[in-house]
Write a protein that holds these residues in place. Structure first.
Motif, mmCIF file in Angstrom:
data_model
loop_
_atom_site.group_PDB
_atom_site.id
_atom_site.type_symbol
_atom_site.label_atom_id
_atom_site.label_comp_id
_atom_site.label_asym_id
_atom_site.label_seq_id
_atom_site.Cartn_x
_atom_site.Cartn_y
_atom_site.Cartn_z
ATOM 1 N N ARG A 178 17.007 -8.569 12.419
ATOM 2 C CA ARG A 178 16.202 -7.958 13.543
ATOM 3 C C ARG A 178 16.239 -6.562 13.505
ATOM 4 N N GLU A 180 16.134 -4.823 15.803
ATOM 5 C CA GLU A 180 16.780 -4.109 16.762
ATOM 6 C C GLU A 180 18.587 -4.042 16.494
ATOM 7 N N ASN A 181 18.540 -4.913 15.534
ATOM 8 C CA ASN A 181 20.238 -5.157 15.034
ATOM 9 C C ASN A 181 20.489 -4.599 13.760
HETATM 10 C C1 LIG Z 1 20.828 -7.894 18.573
HETATM 11 O O1 LIG Z 1 20.046 -7.124 19.407
HETATM 12 C C2 LIG Z 1 20.000 -7.703 20.980
HETATM 13 C C3 LIG Z 1 19.303 -6.581 21.761
HETATM 14 O O2 LIG Z 1 18.067 -6.240 20.957
HETATM 15 C C4 LIG Z 1 21.426 -8.382 21.456
HETATM 16 O O3 LIG Z 1 20.984 -8.818 22.604
HETATM 17 C C5 LIG Z 1 22.003 -8.995 20.524
HETATM 18 O O4 LIG Z 1 23.185 -9.533 21.059
HETATM 19 C C6 LIG Z 1 22.173 -8.542 18.963
HETATM 20 N N1 LIG Z 1 22.712 -9.497 18.292
HETATM 21 C C7 LIG Z 1 23.729 -9.242 17.444
HETATM 22 C C8 LIG Z 1 24.195 -10.277 16.373
HETATM 23 O O5 LIG Z 1 24.057 -8.050 17.314
#
Ligand SMILES: *[C@@H]1O[C@H](CO)[C@@H](O)[C@H](O)[C@H]1NC(C)=O
Ligand SMILES: *[C@@H]1O[C@H](CO)[C@@H](O)[C@H](O)[C@H]1NC(C)=O
Ligand SMILES: *[C@@H]1O[C@H](CO)[C@@H](O)[C@H](O)[C@H]1NC(C)=O
Length: 326
Positions: A178, A180-181
Protein backbone atom coordinates in the motif's frame (compact mmCIF):
# COMPACT_ATOMS: atom_id res chain seq x y z
CA UNK A 1 -71.86 3.20 -33.03
CA UNK A 2 -75.18 3.07 -34.80
CA UNK A 3 -76.76 5.35 -32.21
CA UNK A 4 -73.92 7.83 -32.35
CA UNK A 5 -73.98 8.20 -36.04
CA UNK A 6 -77.70 8.43 -36.14
CA UNK A 7 -77.74 11.04 -33.42
CA UNK A 8 -75.05 13.15 -34.97
CA UNK A 9 -76.76 12.92 -38.31
CA UNK A 10 -80.05 13.93 -36.73
CA UNK A 11 -78.60 17.01 -35.00
CA UNK A 12 -76.76 18.11 -38.07
CA UNK A 13 -79.92 17.91 -40.02
CA UNK A 14 -81.85 19.77 -37.32
CA UNK A 15 -84.26 16.89 -36.93
CA UNK A 16 -86.68 16.52 -34.04
CA UNK A 17 -85.15 15.82 -30.57
CA UNK A 18 -86.88 12.57 -29.63
CA UNK A 19 -86.11 10.83 -26.25
CA UNK A 20 -84.23 8.31 -28.34
CA UNK A 21 -81.94 11.13 -29.59
CA UNK A 22 -81.32 12.36 -26.03
CA UNK A 23 -80.37 8.86 -25.01
CA UNK A 24 -78.00 8.74 -27.98
CA UNK A 25 -76.39 12.04 -26.94
CA UNK A 26 -76.02 10.83 -23.41
CA UNK A 27 -74.20 7.74 -24.64
CA UNK A 28 -71.92 9.83 -26.85
CA UNK A 29 -71.03 12.04 -23.88
CA UNK A 30 -70.34 9.05 -21.65
CA UNK A 31 -68.13 7.42 -24.26
CA UNK A 32 -66.35 10.72 -24.95
CA UNK A 33 -65.79 11.25 -21.24
CA UNK A 34 -64.36 7.76 -20.93
CA UNK A 35 -62.07 8.24 -23.90
CA UNK A 36 -60.85 11.64 -22.67
CA UNK A 37 -60.39 10.22 -19.19
CA UNK A 38 -58.35 7.32 -20.51
CA UNK A 39 -56.16 9.59 -22.64
CA UNK A 40 -55.54 11.96 -19.72
CA UNK A 41 -54.72 9.00 -17.49
CA UNK A 42 -52.24 7.53 -19.97
CA UNK A 43 -50.52 10.87 -20.57
CA UNK A 44 -50.33 11.55 -16.85
CA UNK A 45 -48.83 8.12 -16.22
CA UNK A 46 -46.26 8.69 -18.92
CA UNK A 47 -45.35 12.10 -17.49
CA UNK A 48 -45.13 10.69 -13.95
CA UNK A 49 -42.85 7.97 -15.21
CA UNK A 50 -40.69 10.54 -16.92
CA UNK A 51 -40.58 12.57 -13.73
CA UNK A 52 -38.99 9.63 -11.90
CA UNK A 53 -35.87 10.09 -14.02
CA UNK A 54 -36.54 13.66 -14.80
CA UNK A 55 -33.24 15.30 -15.66
CA UNK A 56 -32.50 18.31 -13.51
CA UNK A 57 -32.73 21.40 -15.66
CA UNK A 58 -29.24 22.67 -16.37
CA UNK A 59 -28.86 26.02 -18.06
CA UNK A 60 -25.44 25.61 -19.65
CA UNK A 61 -24.16 23.65 -22.61
CA UNK A 62 -24.78 20.78 -23.33
CA UNK A 63 -28.02 20.70 -21.36
CA UNK A 64 -29.82 18.27 -19.09
CA UNK A 65 -28.20 15.51 -17.09
CA UNK A 66 -29.01 11.87 -16.43
CA UNK A 67 -28.82 11.00 -12.75
CA UNK A 68 -27.58 7.47 -13.22
CA UNK A 69 -24.33 8.88 -14.63
CA UNK A 70 -24.10 11.34 -11.75
CA UNK A 71 -23.53 8.42 -9.40
CA UNK A 72 -20.83 7.00 -11.66
CA UNK A 73 -19.16 10.41 -11.67
CA UNK A 74 -19.31 10.58 -7.88
CA UNK A 75 -17.59 7.20 -7.56
CA UNK A 76 -14.97 8.19 -10.14
CA UNK A 77 -14.16 11.29 -8.08
CA UNK A 78 -13.76 9.23 -4.91
CA UNK A 79 -11.25 7.12 -6.78
CA UNK A 80 -8.82 10.02 -6.43
CA UNK A 81 -8.99 9.90 -2.62
CA UNK A 82 -6.59 8.01 -0.35
CA UNK A 83 -5.04 8.23 3.09
CA UNK A 84 -1.78 10.09 3.72
CA UNK A 85 1.32 8.66 2.09
CA UNK A 86 4.65 9.81 0.66
CA UNK A 87 4.55 12.94 2.80
CA UNK A 88 8.26 13.55 2.32
CA UNK A 89 8.22 13.33 -1.50
CA UNK A 90 10.40 16.11 -2.90
CA UNK A 91 12.23 16.80 0.35
CA UNK A 92 15.66 15.99 -1.15
CA UNK A 93 15.17 19.08 -3.37
CA UNK A 94 13.48 21.00 -0.53
CA UNK A 95 10.17 20.80 -2.40
CA UNK A 96 6.78 19.61 -1.29
CA UNK A 97 5.82 16.98 -3.83
CA UNK A 98 3.55 15.11 -1.45
CA UNK A 99 0.46 15.73 -3.55
CA UNK A 100 -0.15 14.60 -7.13
CA UNK A 101 -1.31 11.21 -8.36
CA UNK A 102 0.28 7.80 -8.35
CA UNK A 103 0.25 5.91 -11.59
CA UNK A 104 -2.25 3.11 -12.20
CA UNK A 105 -0.99 0.09 -10.25
CA UNK A 106 2.09 1.49 -8.58
CA UNK A 107 3.27 4.41 -6.49
CA UNK A 108 5.34 6.29 -9.00
CA UNK A 109 4.31 9.83 -9.81
CA UNK A 110 4.83 10.08 -13.56
CA UNK A 111 4.60 13.74 -14.52
CA UNK A 112 3.71 13.26 -18.16
CA UNK A 113 0.46 11.27 -17.82
CA UNK A 114 -0.35 13.08 -14.56
CA UNK A 115 -0.29 16.46 -16.30
CA UNK A 116 -2.43 15.07 -19.10
CA UNK A 117 -4.94 13.84 -16.50
CA UNK A 118 -5.11 17.36 -15.10
CA UNK A 119 -5.64 18.89 -18.54
CA UNK A 120 -8.46 16.49 -19.36
CA UNK A 121 -10.05 16.97 -15.94
CA UNK A 122 -9.92 20.74 -16.47
CA UNK A 123 -11.50 20.35 -19.87
CA UNK A 124 -14.27 18.19 -18.38
CA UNK A 125 -14.96 20.79 -15.69
CA UNK A 126 -15.00 23.64 -18.19
CA UNK A 127 -17.34 21.76 -20.47
CA UNK A 128 -19.69 20.27 -17.84
CA UNK A 129 -19.45 22.74 -14.97
CA UNK A 130 -23.23 23.31 -14.72
CA UNK A 131 -23.95 19.60 -14.91
CA UNK A 132 -21.37 18.77 -12.24
CA UNK A 133 -22.77 21.51 -10.03
CA UNK A 134 -26.31 20.14 -10.40
CA UNK A 135 -25.21 16.78 -8.95
CA UNK A 136 -22.81 18.23 -6.33
CA UNK A 137 -19.69 17.00 -8.09
CA UNK A 138 -18.16 20.33 -9.07
CA UNK A 139 -16.41 20.78 -5.73
CA UNK A 140 -14.88 17.25 -5.68
CA UNK A 141 -13.79 17.67 -9.29
CA UNK A 142 -12.10 20.99 -8.55
CA UNK A 143 -10.43 19.55 -5.45
CA UNK A 144 -9.12 16.58 -7.43
CA UNK A 145 -7.76 18.97 -10.03
CA UNK A 146 -6.15 21.25 -7.46
CA UNK A 147 -4.50 18.23 -5.83
CA UNK A 148 -2.66 17.71 -9.12
CA UNK A 149 -1.96 21.35 -9.99
CA UNK A 150 -0.57 22.01 -6.48
CA UNK A 151 1.92 19.25 -7.19
CA UNK A 152 2.73 20.58 -10.66
CA UNK A 153 3.30 24.12 -9.36
CA UNK A 154 5.71 22.82 -6.71
CA UNK A 155 7.42 20.62 -9.31
CA UNK A 156 8.30 23.78 -11.26
CA UNK A 157 10.58 25.66 -8.85
CA UNK A 158 12.31 27.79 -11.49
CA UNK A 159 11.68 28.77 -15.07
CA UNK A 160 13.77 26.02 -16.69
CA UNK A 161 13.46 23.22 -14.14
CA UNK A 162 10.55 20.82 -13.96
CA UNK A 163 10.47 17.69 -11.82
CA UNK A 164 8.79 15.04 -13.92
CA UNK A 165 8.96 11.94 -11.77
CA UNK A 166 8.96 10.89 -8.13
CA UNK A 167 9.86 7.30 -7.32
CA UNK A 168 11.87 4.58 -8.97
CA UNK A 169 9.72 2.53 -11.36
CA UNK A 170 12.11 -0.44 -11.28
CA UNK A 171 11.97 -1.04 -7.53
CA UNK A 172 8.38 0.09 -7.42
CA UNK A 173 7.22 -2.49 -9.91
CA UNK A 174 8.89 -5.23 -7.89
CA UNK A 175 6.86 -4.60 -4.76
CA UNK A 176 3.27 -5.07 -3.80
CA UNK A 177 2.32 -2.77 -0.98
CA UNK A 178 0.00 0.00 0.00
CA UNK A 179 1.33 3.51 -0.62
CA UNK A 180 0.74 4.25 3.05
CA UNK A 181 3.24 1.53 3.95
CA UNK A 182 5.86 1.75 1.22
CA UNK A 183 9.50 1.95 2.23
CA UNK A 184 11.19 2.19 -1.18
CA UNK A 185 13.42 5.16 -1.97
CA UNK A 186 11.63 7.97 -3.83
CA UNK A 187 14.23 9.60 -6.12
CA UNK A 188 13.37 12.69 -8.14
CA UNK A 189 13.86 13.19 -11.87
CA UNK A 190 13.94 16.59 -13.51
CA UNK A 191 14.16 18.11 -16.97
CA UNK A 192 16.07 21.33 -17.48
CA UNK A 193 17.74 23.32 -20.24
CA UNK A 194 20.62 20.84 -20.61
CA UNK A 195 18.38 17.76 -20.47
CA UNK A 196 15.08 19.06 -21.84
CA UNK A 197 11.72 17.35 -22.08
CA UNK A 198 9.53 19.29 -24.45
CA UNK A 199 6.42 17.11 -24.28
CA UNK A 200 6.29 16.85 -20.52
CA UNK A 201 6.94 20.58 -20.06
CA UNK A 202 4.37 21.52 -22.70
CA UNK A 203 1.76 19.13 -21.29
CA UNK A 204 2.33 20.61 -17.84
CA UNK A 205 1.84 24.06 -19.40
CA UNK A 206 -1.45 22.84 -20.92
CA UNK A 207 -2.56 21.47 -17.55
CA UNK A 208 -1.82 24.75 -15.80
CA UNK A 209 -3.35 26.93 -18.51
CA UNK A 210 -6.58 24.92 -18.59
CA UNK A 211 -6.74 24.80 -14.78
CA UNK A 212 -6.25 28.56 -14.64
CA UNK A 213 -9.54 28.84 -16.54
CA UNK A 214 -11.26 26.50 -14.09
CA UNK A 215 -10.20 28.60 -11.09
CA UNK A 216 -10.56 31.96 -12.79
CA UNK A 217 -13.55 33.21 -10.82
CA UNK A 218 -13.33 31.03 -7.69
CA UNK A 219 -9.67 31.86 -6.91
CA UNK A 220 -8.19 34.50 -9.15
CA UNK A 221 -4.81 34.55 -7.38
CA UNK A 222 -4.35 30.83 -7.84
CA UNK A 223 -5.53 31.16 -11.42
CA UNK A 224 -2.92 33.86 -12.18
CA UNK A 225 -0.17 31.78 -10.57
CA UNK A 226 -1.12 28.83 -12.78
CA UNK A 227 -1.12 31.00 -15.87
CA UNK A 228 2.29 32.48 -15.06
CA UNK A 229 3.80 28.99 -14.66
CA UNK A 230 2.03 27.81 -17.82
CA UNK A 231 3.58 30.60 -19.90
CA UNK A 232 7.05 29.96 -18.47
CA UNK A 233 6.79 26.24 -19.07
CA UNK A 234 5.61 26.72 -22.62
CA UNK A 235 8.58 28.99 -23.35
CA UNK A 236 10.92 26.49 -21.68
CA UNK A 237 9.42 23.65 -23.73
CA UNK A 238 9.55 25.55 -27.00
CA UNK A 239 13.03 27.03 -26.57
CA UNK A 240 14.62 23.77 -25.42
CA UNK A 241 13.30 21.23 -27.83
CA UNK A 242 13.97 17.58 -27.18
CA UNK A 243 11.91 14.52 -26.43
CA UNK A 244 12.02 13.62 -22.74
CA UNK A 245 12.03 9.92 -23.48
CA UNK A 246 15.08 10.30 -25.70
CA UNK A 247 16.90 12.52 -23.19
CA UNK A 248 15.99 10.32 -20.20
CA UNK A 249 15.73 6.85 -21.76
CA UNK A 250 14.60 5.22 -18.49
CA UNK A 251 11.16 6.78 -18.89
CA UNK A 252 10.64 5.20 -22.33
CA UNK A 253 9.75 1.85 -20.73
CA UNK A 254 6.76 3.45 -19.03
CA UNK A 255 5.43 6.51 -20.86
CA UNK A 256 7.37 6.70 -24.06
CA UNK A 257 6.58 9.75 -26.11
CA UNK A 258 6.37 9.45 -29.86
CA UNK A 259 6.86 13.17 -30.38
CA UNK A 260 6.49 16.58 -28.79
CA UNK A 261 4.88 18.54 -31.64
CA UNK A 262 1.36 17.71 -30.48
CA UNK A 263 2.03 18.88 -26.93
CA UNK A 264 3.46 22.19 -28.18
CA UNK A 265 0.32 22.87 -30.25
CA UNK A 266 -1.97 21.65 -27.48
CA UNK A 267 -0.32 23.88 -24.88
CA UNK A 268 -0.36 26.86 -27.24
CA UNK A 269 -4.04 26.32 -28.00
CA UNK A 270 -4.91 26.31 -24.29
CA UNK A 271 -2.79 29.39 -23.72
CA UNK A 272 -4.60 31.07 -26.57
CA UNK A 273 -7.96 30.18 -25.04
CA UNK A 274 -6.96 31.62 -21.70
CA UNK A 275 -5.19 34.75 -22.87
CA UNK A 276 -6.69 35.46 -26.33
CA UNK A 277 -3.10 36.41 -27.22
CA UNK A 278 -2.84 36.19 -31.03
CA UNK A 279 0.76 34.99 -30.90
CA UNK A 280 -0.42 31.64 -29.50
CA UNK A 281 -2.99 31.37 -32.28
CA UNK A 282 -0.33 32.11 -34.88
CA UNK A 283 1.93 29.57 -33.20
CA UNK A 284 -0.64 26.83 -33.83
CA UNK A 285 -1.89 27.90 -37.25
CA UNK A 286 1.49 28.95 -38.67
CA UNK A 287 4.75 27.08 -39.21
CA UNK A 288 4.40 24.82 -36.17
CA UNK A 289 0.94 23.78 -37.28
CA UNK A 290 2.28 22.96 -40.73
CA UNK A 291 5.04 20.89 -39.21
CA UNK A 292 3.12 19.02 -36.51
CA UNK A 293 -0.67 19.36 -36.68
CA UNK A 294 -1.62 16.93 -39.45
CA UNK A 295 -4.73 19.06 -39.97
CA UNK A 296 -7.56 17.04 -41.40
CA UNK A 297 -6.09 13.62 -40.57
CA UNK A 298 -6.99 13.11 -36.92
CA UNK A 299 -6.09 9.80 -35.30
CA UNK A 300 -6.96 9.34 -31.62
CA UNK A 301 -6.73 11.31 -28.41
CA UNK A 302 -4.39 9.92 -25.75
CA UNK A 303 -1.73 10.86 -23.20
CA UNK A 304 0.77 10.58 -26.07
CA UNK A 305 -1.20 12.28 -28.82
CA UNK A 306 -3.17 15.49 -28.37
CA UNK A 307 -3.60 16.53 -31.99
CA UNK A 308 -7.29 15.59 -32.03
CA UNK A 309 -7.86 17.61 -28.86
CA UNK A 310 -6.18 20.61 -30.45
CA UNK A 311 -8.37 20.34 -33.53
CA UNK A 312 -11.54 19.95 -31.46
CA UNK A 313 -10.70 22.97 -29.35
CA UNK A 314 -10.02 25.09 -32.41
CA UNK A 315 -13.24 23.92 -34.05
CA UNK A 316 -15.15 25.50 -31.14
CA UNK A 317 -14.30 28.87 -32.59
CA UNK A 318 -16.48 28.06 -35.57
CA UNK A 319 -19.34 26.38 -33.72
CA UNK A 320 -22.30 28.56 -32.86
CA UNK A 321 -23.45 26.36 -30.00
CA UNK A 322 -20.11 25.25 -28.63
CA UNK A 323 -18.97 26.16 -25.14
CA UNK A 324 -18.30 29.87 -24.86
CA UNK A 325 -14.66 29.58 -23.91
CA UNK A 326 -13.65 32.33 -26.29
C1 LIG B 1 0.30 0.06 7.07
O1 LIG B 1 -0.15 1.35 7.40
C2 LIG B 1 -1.34 1.37 8.18
C3 LIG B 1 -1.72 2.82 8.38
O2 LIG B 1 -1.87 3.46 7.16
C4 LIG B 1 -1.08 0.67 9.50
O3 LIG B 1 -2.28 0.63 10.23
C5 LIG B 1 -0.57 -0.75 9.26
O4 LIG B 1 -0.20 -1.33 10.49
C6 LIG B 1 0.63 -0.73 8.32
N1 LIG B 1 1.02 -2.08 7.98
C7 LIG B 1 2.29 -2.48 7.97
C8 LIG B 1 2.52 -3.92 7.59
O5 LIG B 1 3.19 -1.76 8.27
C1 LIG C 1 19.29 18.38 -15.51
O1 LIG C 1 18.50 17.20 -15.62
C2 LIG C 1 19.28 16.03 -15.72
C3 LIG C 1 18.30 14.88 -16.02
O2 LIG C 1 17.38 14.73 -14.99
C4 LIG C 1 20.11 15.82 -14.47
O3 LIG C 1 20.90 14.66 -14.58
C5 LIG C 1 20.98 17.04 -14.23
O4 LIG C 1 21.62 16.93 -12.99
C6 LIG C 1 20.13 18.30 -14.24
N1 LIG C 1 20.96 19.48 -14.19
C7 LIG C 1 21.07 20.22 -13.10
C8 LIG C 1 21.98 21.40 -13.19
O5 LIG C 1 20.49 19.94 -12.05
C1 LIG D 1 9.63 5.33 -28.11
O1 LIG D 1 9.14 6.07 -29.21
C2 LIG D 1 10.11 6.27 -30.21
C3 LIG D 1 9.51 7.22 -31.22
O2 LIG D 1 8.30 6.74 -31.72
C4 LIG D 1 10.49 4.92 -30.80
O3 LIG D 1 11.50 5.11 -31.78
C5 LIG D 1 11.03 4.05 -29.67
O4 LIG D 1 11.32 2.76 -30.17
C6 LIG D 1 10.06 3.92 -28.54
N1 LIG D 1 10.67 3.26 -27.42
C7 LIG D 1 10.03 2.35 -26.70
C8 LIG D 1 10.79 1.77 -25.57
O5 LIG D 1 8.88 2.01 -26.92
Amino acid sequence: MYINLKTLYGVKKGMSQSPEDFFGWFLVLVILALVVGAVVYIIKKKLDHRNDNKPTPVPGHPGAIDHKYAHALEIAMQFFDRGNSALTDGSEAKLDLSKGLYDAGDHVKFGFPMAFTATVLSWAILEYRDQMEAVNQLEPAQQALKWITDFLLNAHPSQNVLYIQVGDPVTNHKCWDRPENMTEKRPLTQVNSSVPGTEVAAETAAAMASASLVFKTADSTYSSTLLMHAKQLFTFADNNRGSYSEKIPEVATYYNSTGYGDELLWAASWLYHVTADQSYLEYVTGENGKEFAQWGSPTWFSWDNKLVGTQVRFSYRNLKHGPSLF
